[in-house]
Design an enzyme around this catalytic site. Structure first.
Site, PDB file in Angstrom:
ATOM      1  N   SER A  97       0.826  -1.199   0.000  1.00  0.00           N
ATOM      2  CA  SER A  97       0.000   0.000   0.000  1.00  0.00           C
ATOM      3  C   SER A  97       0.870   1.262   0.000  1.00  0.00           C
ATOM      4  O   SER A  97       1.641   1.470  -0.933  1.00  0.00           O
ATOM      5  CB  SER A  97      -0.950  -0.042   1.201  1.00  0.00           C
ATOM      6  OG  SER A  97      -1.978   0.900   1.071  1.00  0.00           O
ATOM      7  N   ASP A 227      -9.665  -5.484  -4.336  1.00  0.00           N
ATOM      8  CA  ASP A 227      -9.117  -4.441  -3.468  1.00  0.00           C
ATOM      9  C   ASP A 227     -10.055  -3.237  -3.520  1.00  0.00           C
ATOM     10  O   ASP A 227     -10.166  -2.568  -4.547  1.00  0.00           O
ATOM     11  CB  ASP A 227      -7.716  -4.052  -3.938  1.00  0.00           C
ATOM     12  CG  ASP A 227      -6.971  -3.169  -2.958  1.00  0.00           C
ATOM     13  OD1 ASP A 227      -7.622  -2.322  -2.310  1.00  0.00           O
ATOM     14  OD2 ASP A 227      -5.740  -3.312  -2.849  1.00  0.00           O
ATOM     15  N   HIS A 256      -7.449  -5.868  -0.110  1.00  0.00           N
ATOM     16  CA  HIS A 256      -6.259  -5.030   0.070  1.00  0.00           C
ATOM     17  C   HIS A 256      -5.268  -5.687   1.027  1.00  0.00           C
ATOM     18  O   HIS A 256      -4.060  -5.612   0.822  1.00  0.00           O
ATOM     19  CB  HIS A 256      -6.681  -3.659   0.599  1.00  0.00           C
ATOM     20  CG  HIS A 256      -5.582  -2.657   0.614  1.00  0.00           C
ATOM     21  ND1 HIS A 256      -4.850  -2.326  -0.511  1.00  0.00           N
ATOM     22  CD2 HIS A 256      -5.085  -1.880   1.626  1.00  0.00           C
ATOM     23  CE1 HIS A 256      -3.950  -1.402  -0.203  1.00  0.00           C
ATOM     24  NE2 HIS A 256      -4.072  -1.131   1.075  1.00  0.00           N
TER      25      HIS A 256
END
Length: 276
Positions: A97, A227, A256
């Site tokens: 991320s 995601d 995610h």
């Protein structure tokens, strides 16, 4: 606790396990978490004989709760200071991320010989926010909402993310893990609110296009097809086309937080890439 002090005097907490002459793997966590998010991967790769390192980004976890420097250039600079202090060479850098953005910026600028491979997992690259050059990105209003929620009730905001879209626990039939939810919340609340607030702009507005183009080492791009926070079409599928030596690995139905919900699957694919 093990810490290094960056060039601007910020103390960065890190974990460093395994033989110091083994090949190093450096893990970069997502927002608003800490090095603890990588515990499963740290244990797995340590058992495989690697030197494994994870650190709390400034303002997060056990590192100093800075009110300045919460931007991608400084995050990359802090990474450079850590790599230099530990004298790491031929390292694999793995970022999730926001941490994927840090990896892209650091690796693009790294000294020759410091990095051998990189992995971007659910990464925010090349850019998240909607702009003239990225018309299908996420509107600014969404990130403004993040900021407002963090100010109003950070504890509830973090609980809502962890129990909902981060791990896909808001999907019908999802196998919900209260342990993952509570551990996410714990990590988030351990960090500094000012740094976490500033980081929203860092992960949403930073354009990593030129960083991705500049990376010459092999890069594995891993992304869950479900995601909900970092949509795959505007990130991973674009990012891989910008890399000189990029490979895209996607996961049907995964979220995610795929490396936490499906560690055996992700660890096996990481190991295959690292040892290829």
């Amino acid at each position: 606790m093990s810490t290094i002090t960056t060039r601007d005097g910020t103390r960065i907490f890190y974990k460093d396990w395994g033989p110091k002459d083994a090949r190093p793997i450096v893990f970069h966590h997502g927002w608003p978490l800490s090095a603890d998010d990588w515990d499963n991967q740290m244990l797995f790769f340590h058992a495989q004989g690697y030197r494994v390192i994870a650190f709390d980004r400034r303002g997060h976890g056990r590192s100093d709760q800075t009110d300045t420097g919460n931007d991608m250039d400084t995050y990359a600079s802090d990474t450079e200071d850590l790599v230099s202090a530990l004298d790491l060479h031929d390292a694999i850098h793995i970022g999730h991320s926001t941490g994927g953005g840090v990896v892209a910026r650091y690796v693009a600028r790294a000294e020759p010989g410091r990095v051998s491979k990189a992995v971007l997992i659910g990464a925010v690259t090349p850019i998240m926010m909607r702009t003239e050059s990225n018309p299908n990105g996420i509107p600014l209003e969404v990130f403004d909402g993040f900021r407002a929620d963090l100010i109003e009730n950070r504890a509830q905001f973090f609980l809502d993310i962890a129990s909902g879209p981060f791990y896909g626990f808001n999907r019908g039939g999802a196998e919900v893990s209260e342990g993952l939810i509570q551990n996410w919340w714990r990590q988030g609340m351990e960090g500094g609110a000012k740094a976490q607030y500033d980081s929203i702009a860092a992960f949403s507005e930073t354009d990593f296009t030129e960083d991705l183009k500049a990376i010459s080492v092999p890069v594995l791009v891993m992304h869950g097809e479900d995601d909900q926070l970092v949509p795959i079409d505007e990130t991973a599928r674009k990012a891989v086309t910008l890399l000189q030596d990029g490979t895209l690995q996607t996961y049907e139905g995964l979220s995610h937080g795929l490396f936490a919900t499906h560690p055996a699957l992700i660890n096996a694919d990481l190991l295959a890439f690292i040892e290829s």
